[in-house]
Scaffold this motif. Structure first.
Motif, PDB file in Angstrom:
ATOM      1  N   SER A  32      -4.943  34.381  24.340  1.00 33.97           N
ATOM      2  CA  SER A  32      -3.517  34.500  24.044  1.00 33.97           C
ATOM      3  C   SER A  32      -2.918  35.744  24.684  1.00 33.97           C
ATOM      4  O   SER A  32      -1.747  35.766  25.031  1.00 33.97           O
ATOM      5  CB  SER A  32      -3.273  34.476  22.541  1.00 33.97           C
ATOM      6  N   ARG A  33      -3.713  36.777  24.856  1.00 36.64           N
ATOM      7  CA  ARG A  33      -3.195  37.974  25.533  1.00 36.64           C
ATOM      8  C   ARG A  33      -3.115  37.765  27.046  1.00 36.64           C
ATOM      9  O   ARG A  33      -2.232  38.296  27.691  1.00 36.64           O
ATOM     10  CB  ARG A  33      -4.046  39.187  25.208  1.00 36.64           C
ATOM     11  N   ASN A  34      -4.043  36.995  27.579  1.00 36.31           N
ATOM     12  CA  ASN A  34      -4.042  36.737  29.026  1.00 36.31           C
ATOM     13  C   ASN A  34      -2.993  35.704  29.422  1.00 36.31           C
ATOM     14  O   ASN A  34      -2.420  35.786  30.493  1.00 36.31           O
ATOM     15  CB  ASN A  34      -5.423  36.268  29.490  1.00 36.31           C
ATOM     16  N   ALA A  35      -2.776  34.721  28.599  1.00 34.33           N
ATOM     17  CA  ALA A  35      -1.810  33.653  28.883  1.00 34.33           C
ATOM     18  C   ALA A  35      -1.096  33.291  27.591  1.00 34.33           C
ATOM     19  O   ALA A  35      -1.437  32.322  26.936  1.00 34.33           O
ATOM     20  CB  ALA A  35      -2.531  32.441  29.452  1.00 34.33           C
ATOM     21  N   PRO A  36      -0.111  34.097  27.202  1.00 32.66           N
ATOM     22  CA  PRO A  36       0.521  33.890  25.897  1.00 32.66           C
ATOM     23  C   PRO A  36       1.273  32.579  25.746  1.00 32.66           C
ATOM     24  O   PRO A  36       1.559  32.164  24.638  1.00 32.66           O
ATOM     25  CB  PRO A  36       1.467  35.078  25.767  1.00 32.66           C
ATOM     26  N   CYS A  37       1.595  31.924  26.822  1.00 31.44           N
ATOM     27  CA  CYS A  37       2.252  30.615  26.728  1.00 31.44           C
ATOM     28  C   CYS A  37       1.480  29.647  27.608  1.00 31.44           C
ATOM     29  O   CYS A  37       1.888  29.315  28.713  1.00 31.44           O
ATOM     30  CB  CYS A  37       3.711  30.723  27.168  1.00 31.44           C
ATOM     31  N   PRO A  38       0.322  29.191  27.125  1.00 35.97           N
ATOM     32  CA  PRO A  38      -0.560  28.369  27.962  1.00 35.97           C
ATOM     33  C   PRO A  38       0.058  27.022  28.328  1.00 35.97           C
ATOM     34  O   PRO A  38       0.993  26.557  27.685  1.00 35.97           O
ATOM     35  CB  PRO A  38      -1.796  28.172  27.078  1.00 35.97           C
ATOM     36  N   PRO A  39      -0.482  26.403  29.367  1.00 38.15           N
ATOM     37  CA  PRO A  39       0.021  25.108  29.815  1.00 38.15           C
ATOM     38  C   PRO A  39      -0.071  24.022  28.740  1.00 38.15           C
ATOM     39  O   PRO A  39       0.579  22.994  28.855  1.00 38.15           O
ATOM     40  CB  PRO A  39      -0.884  24.758  31.001  1.00 38.15           C
ATOM     41  N   LEU A  40      -0.850  24.262  27.719  1.00 40.38           N
ATOM     42  CA  LEU A  40      -0.997  23.274  26.651  1.00 40.38           C
ATOM     43  C   LEU A  40       0.297  23.103  25.845  1.00 40.38           C
ATOM     44  O   LEU A  40       0.580  22.018  25.339  1.00 40.38           O
ATOM     45  CB  LEU A  40      -2.139  23.701  25.717  1.00 40.38           C
ATOM     46  N   TYR A  41       1.098  24.147  25.734  1.00 38.28           N
ATOM     47  CA  TYR A  41       2.313  24.076  24.911  1.00 38.28           C
ATOM     48  C   TYR A  41       3.242  22.920  25.285  1.00 38.28           C
ATOM     49  O   TYR A  41       3.709  22.208  24.397  1.00 38.28           O
ATOM     50  CB  TYR A  41       3.068  25.395  24.945  1.00 38.28           C
ATOM     51  N   PRO A  42       3.539  22.712  26.572  1.00 40.12           N
ATOM     52  CA  PRO A  42       4.409  21.573  26.897  1.00 40.12           C
ATOM     53  C   PRO A  42       3.818  20.235  26.460  1.00 40.12           C
ATOM     54  O   PRO A  42       4.549  19.342  26.026  1.00 40.12           O
ATOM     55  CB  PRO A  42       4.543  21.641  28.419  1.00 40.12           C
ATOM     56  N   LEU A  43       2.496  20.116  26.537  1.00 38.42           N
ATOM     57  CA  LEU A  43       1.856  18.869  26.092  1.00 38.42           C
ATOM     58  C   LEU A  43       1.987  18.695  24.583  1.00 38.42           C
ATOM     59  O   LEU A  43       2.235  17.591  24.101  1.00 38.42           O
ATOM     60  CB  LEU A  43       0.386  18.860  26.508  1.00 38.42           C
TER      61      LEU A  43
END
Length: 112
Positions: A32-43
């Motif tokens: 979460s610190r490296n990618a706080p809005c991961p690509p999974l969110y849109p899915l």
């Protein structure tokens, strides 16, 4: 949903003992610190899956950082329900397990 509700109730009766492995938690924190809005969110957003975030309210001095994180989460998943847990730090389950369980059960009730 009934099975989930029963599991949450049982978990609460057992004293709120965590049902996860610490290495998983550690990996989630780093990710979460490296990618706080991961690509999974849109899915997740497109899936229509209900999302509930029970979040910390303490310590107060972290409130500015918390506001940024909550807004980032809200932007990524606008349909999510965000619930502040009183008297709770990042460890919401340890700090105020009964309130987290109450919020989870209420959320399950709303889903039917």
């Amino acid at each position: 949903m009934r099975t989930t509700r029963v599991n949450v109730e049982r978990w609460g009766e057992e004293g709120g003992k965590p049902l996860f492995y610490w290495h998983v938690v550690g990996a989630a924190v780093v990710a979460s610190r490296n990618a706080p809005c991961p690509p999974l969110y849109p899915l997740v957003r497109k899936s229509g899956v209900p999302v509930l975030l029970a979040h910390a309210t303490e310590p107060r001095e972290l409130q500015p950082l918390r506001r940024v994180a909550i807004e980032r989460f809200r932007t990524a998943l606008p349909q999510a329900r965000l619930v502040p847990i009183p008297n709770a730090t990042h460890s919401v389950l340890q700090d105020n397990g009964p309130e987290v369980i109450r919020v989870l059960l209420a959320g399950l009730d709303e889903l039917g």
